[in-house]
Design an enzyme around this catalytic site. Structure first.
Site, short mmCIF file in Angstrom:
data_model
loop_
_atom_site.label_atom_id
_atom_site.label_comp_id
_atom_site.label_asym_id
_atom_site.label_seq_id
_atom_site.Cartn_x
_atom_site.Cartn_y
_atom_site.Cartn_z
N ASP A 275 0.90 -1.15 0.00
CA ASP A 275 0.00 0.00 0.00
C ASP A 275 0.93 1.19 0.00
OD1 ASP A 275 -1.44 2.27 0.79
OD2 ASP A 275 -2.98 1.02 1.70
N HIS A 276 1.02 1.89 -1.12
CA HIS A 276 2.10 2.88 -1.22
C HIS A 276 1.96 4.01 -0.21
CE1 HIS A 276 -0.75 5.18 -3.73
NE2 HIS A 276 0.04 6.23 -3.59
N HIS B 208 -5.83 2.63 1.46
CA HIS B 208 -5.12 3.80 2.01
C HIS B 208 -5.81 4.40 3.25
CE1 HIS B 208 -3.26 3.24 -1.78
NE2 HIS B 208 -4.05 4.00 -2.50
#
Ligand code: BG6
Length: 497
Positions: A186-187, A249
């Site tokens: 999950d960046h 996110h």
């Protein structure tokens, strides 16, 4: 004796061993926009020395063509001052395997033609439906085996599209790779400002004592974008804002704000605390969606000063689409720390401004001594995740003069002025972590399933209560006015975008 917990997790410079990074879907957008620049940045900083970057894709390319793509990906502004020779030296590490994702011979070529270095990081930058097949082929080819070196796999979102599909995908992956080999990315977790949430909370003494329902009235988490569907209409039609942003996110940000202090920074310690937050989410189902959620879709308007079409007019989008490009939710946690504190989440495309931030809104003082007894604005602590990255404490101060009038002022920390340097891209940090085997900032199997469980409840609620209105909002505005109703009866307000 206890090992030094700081050897794990956040922050320390570490050097990976010689390795091959194999990128599946190497001809795609993510490789060009994120992965190649992040690897180059690690190379420039001397964090990776002995490595190969192996592109694996169907495209009719040669290694030369892939190297040209790698060089082109480094042509942007970010590396404009870097010597061409360094870019060429980096591109010389790139190789290409042309293969269909289903073709065992491609995997055999990868195994036999690129046996050195034996440590392998497989990066799946592929459409989600390819993941299960690639994992299976890797296993069959013996590429998940760790007897000569490590074999790790990085899996991009979307990781499933509801609880059942996420479980099925996890089961597929688990049939080939042990959980320690799997890095679900999950960046957002790689962003410096997001990592700083834990540091602010647990690396200081003054915040944690007020971080609970005695002092916090409510929390807002906003992820607002000015972007629209951006040519991803096809994907977005099958996703919508809840799947695209909330399941991953936003719930991750919520976890970092709401979690209990971990005992140390080992991956399992941190992830166990996040999991507890996800498990404490109060279900929002068919009965609650009407009062606890809002869905919206943008219509024609403006973005960054230019006229833009509505969502239904975007390429790849059904002209009668009811997919949400905006959603807001009022979420509660059944925990001792947070019972009674609403977490107000909102995210949307084509809003008036790009802003990702988390704000804690504190309770007012119990007695109104000043400003003729008027209610003072609540104190707020704001994490600006992006842009203008920083942390701001808003509180009331006396206006100079003979009265006790007050005004809200700010103590403001900004990364730019405090640390100067540009913040590293999230992918750079996360790739390095995967290379050294640190899964702290990646999602564990049970975390993914717990977040899908919550989100699937909302999706199911929306489906069965088909009556739930799809609000509209003009592109370039604050989003649907209906989001106001999530604020409740008091005088809470959404932070202005
Ligand atoms: C992605 C979503 O995961 O995150 C996109 O699929 C969104 O729709 C993007 O635009 C936002 O990421 P960032 O880092 O630009 O805030």
């Amino acid at each position: 004796m206890r090992e030094n917990p700081l050897a794990y997790g956040l922050g320390l410079p570490r050097e990976p061993p010689a390795l091959s990074v194999v990128i599946f879907g190497a001809s795609g957008d993510l490789t060009r926009r994120k992965l190649v620049p992040a690897l180059f940045s690690l190379f420039l900083k001397g964090r990776i020395g002995r490595f190969r970057v192996i592109g694996f894709a169907r495209r009719d390319w040669t290694t030369e063509a892939f190297r040209a793509l790698v060089r082109a990906a480094l042509d942007g502004e970010e590396f404009s001052r870097v010597d061409r020779a360094l870019k060429d030296a980096f591109a010389a590490h790139a190789e290409f395997v042309r293969s269909d994702f289903d073709d065992p011979s491609g995997y055999a070529a990868l195994r036999d033609g690129f046996a050195e270095p034996p440590n392998r990081l497989f990066y799946l930058a592929t459409p989600p439906d390819a993941c299960a097949r690639i994992v299976e082929r890797l296993r069959e080819a013996g590429l998940a085996d760790q007897s000569r070196g490590f074999a790790r796999i990085v899996v991009e979102k979307p990781f499933g599209r509801d609880l059942d599909s996420a479980r099925a995908l996890n089961a597929h992956v688990a049939a080939a790779f042990a959980e320690e080999q799997v890095f679900r990315i999950d960046h957002y977790l790689g962003k410096e400002t997001v990592q700083n949430i834990m540091l602010l909370r647990f690396g200081n003494g003054i915040f944690e004592p007020v971080w609970n329902n005695r002092y916090v009235d409510h929390v807002q988490i906003t992820m607002a974008e000015t972007l629209g569907a951006e040519g991803r209409g096809g994907y977005y039609e099958s996703a919508g804002a809840l799947r695209d942003m909330v399941q991953n996110h936003m719930l991750q940000l919520l976890c970092l704000v709401a979690m209990e202090p971990p005992v140390d920074l080992r991956p399992e310690s941190v992830r166990a605390e996040k999991l507890k937050v996800l498990r404490s989410l109060v279900v929002i189902g068919a009965r609650e969606v009407g009062t606890e959620t809002v869905r919206g879709q943008y219509t024609r308007g403006t973005a960054d000063g230019a006229e833009v079409p509505g969502y239904r007019q975007e390429p790849g989008v059904n002209p009668a689409s009811t997919v949400e490009t905006y959603t807001a939710l009022r979420v509660h946690l059944a925990s001792w720390r947070w019972a009674g504190v609403p977490f107000l989440l909102r995210t949307g495309k084509r809003l008036s401004r790009r802003a990702t931030e988390i704000s804690l809104h504190f309770r007012r003082p119990p007695v109104r001594l000043f400003a003729d007894g008027a209610a003072p604005p609540p104190d707020t602590l704001v994490f600006r995740i992006q842009p203008r990255e920083g942390i701001m404490l808003g509180f009331n101060a006396k206006v100079p003069g003979p009265t006790t009038d007050m005004r809200t002022v700010a103590m403001d920390f900004s990364y730019g002025s405090a640390f100067g340097d540009e913040l590293p891209d999230a992918y750079e940090r996360l790739l390095l972590d995967a290379m050294v085997g640190d899964a702290t900032l990646f999602m564990r199997r049970d975390e993914i399933e717990a977040s899908w469980e919550f989100v699937t409840g909302v999706l199911e609620g929306w489906r069965v209560s088909g009556a739930l209105t799809l609000e509209t909002y003009r592109a370039g505005t604050q989003g649907p006015a209906a989001a106001e109703r999530l604020l409740g009866d008091g005088d809470r307000q959404w932070r202005r975008l």
